[in-house]
Write a protein that holds these residues in place. Structure first.
Motif, short mmCIF file in Angstrom:
data_model
loop_
_atom_site.label_atom_id
_atom_site.label_comp_id
_atom_site.label_asym_id
_atom_site.label_seq_id
_atom_site.Cartn_x
_atom_site.Cartn_y
_atom_site.Cartn_z
N THR A 181 -6.15 -16.55 -1.36
CA THR A 181 -5.21 -16.01 -0.40
C THR A 181 -5.57 -14.56 -0.12
O THR A 181 -5.98 -13.83 -1.03
N THR A 182 -5.43 -14.16 1.14
CA THR A 182 -5.64 -12.76 1.53
C THR A 182 -4.47 -12.31 2.37
O THR A 182 -3.81 -13.12 3.03
N GLY A 183 -4.20 -11.01 2.34
CA GLY A 183 -3.12 -10.48 3.16
C GLY A 183 -3.22 -8.98 3.31
O GLY A 183 -3.93 -8.31 2.55
N HIS A 184 -2.53 -8.48 4.32
CA HIS A 184 -2.48 -7.05 4.60
C HIS A 184 -1.02 -6.61 4.52
O HIS A 184 -0.14 -7.28 5.06
N LYS A 241 3.70 -6.91 -4.89
CA LYS A 241 3.73 -6.09 -6.11
C LYS A 241 2.40 -5.35 -6.29
O LYS A 241 2.38 -4.16 -6.59
N ALA A 242 1.29 -6.04 -6.08
CA ALA A 242 -0.03 -5.42 -6.20
C ALA A 242 -0.20 -4.32 -5.15
O ALA A 242 -0.71 -3.23 -5.45
N ALA A 243 0.24 -4.60 -3.91
CA ALA A 243 0.16 -3.59 -2.84
C ALA A 243 1.02 -2.38 -3.19
O ALA A 243 0.60 -1.22 -2.99
N PHE A 244 2.21 -2.61 -3.73
CA PHE A 244 3.11 -1.53 -4.16
C PHE A 244 2.44 -0.64 -5.21
O PHE A 244 2.48 0.59 -5.11
N VAL A 252 -2.74 -1.71 2.90
CA VAL A 252 -3.29 -2.21 1.65
C VAL A 252 -3.74 -3.65 1.86
O VAL A 252 -2.97 -4.50 2.31
N GLU A 253 -5.01 -3.90 1.57
CA GLU A 253 -5.56 -5.25 1.64
C GLU A 253 -5.47 -5.88 0.25
O GLU A 253 -5.83 -5.24 -0.74
N LYS A 301 -6.32 -3.03 -2.46
CA LYS A 301 -7.09 -1.83 -2.12
C LYS A 301 -6.46 -1.11 -0.94
O LYS A 301 -6.18 -1.73 0.08
N VAL A 302 -6.25 0.20 -1.09
CA VAL A 302 -5.79 1.02 0.03
C VAL A 302 -6.96 1.13 0.99
O VAL A 302 -8.01 1.69 0.65
#
Length: 130
Positions: free
Chosen positions: A103-106, A35-38, A85-86, A74-75
């Protein structure tokens, strides 16, 4: 004015977000991160976007029921129609204010035109001073 490249969301871990150990379900964390990446990609592209891929998601520290969760997306890169997006997921104890990266993800998001086809996205502006 350059397009925004960051989005922040706040959530709280309620019992329905937790497993039998009282920690955040991994699937719920992924949903919040997506959702945040979106939102970050949508704000950047100013178009409809969809998730093409989630990759390299690392669960480092459990997130406990009752903790505040802040997601920072962040883009970080832009292709023709794609945006990388990270996303970082932090917890914060509401009483002590202690924060921790959990937690981290791409995520790779694709911009779409009105017909649902991949649409061109503006290049990422260089960082100031770079």
């Amino acid at each position: 004015m350059p397009a925004p490249t960051e989005a922040r969301l706040l959530e709280i871990v309620f019992p329905d977000h937790a497993n039998h150990l009282g920690t955040l379900f991994g699937g719920q964390a992924l949903a919040w991160m997506d959702k945040a990446a979106f939102i970050a990609a949508s704000r950047y592209a100013r178009r409809t976007v969809v998730t093409a891929r989630s990759e390299q998601v690392d669960f480092r520290v459990p997130v406990r029921q009752g903790q505040l969760v802040e997601l920072v997306a962040k883009v970080a890169g832009v292709g023709r129609s794609s945006m990388k997006v990270e996303v970082e997921l932090f917890t914060e104890d509401l009483h002590s204010a202690r924060r921790e990266l959990c937690t981290t993800g791409h995520f790779v998001m694709i911009a779409l035109d009105e017909d649902g086809k991949p649409a061109t996205v503006s290049p990422l502006a260089p960082l100031a001073g770079a």
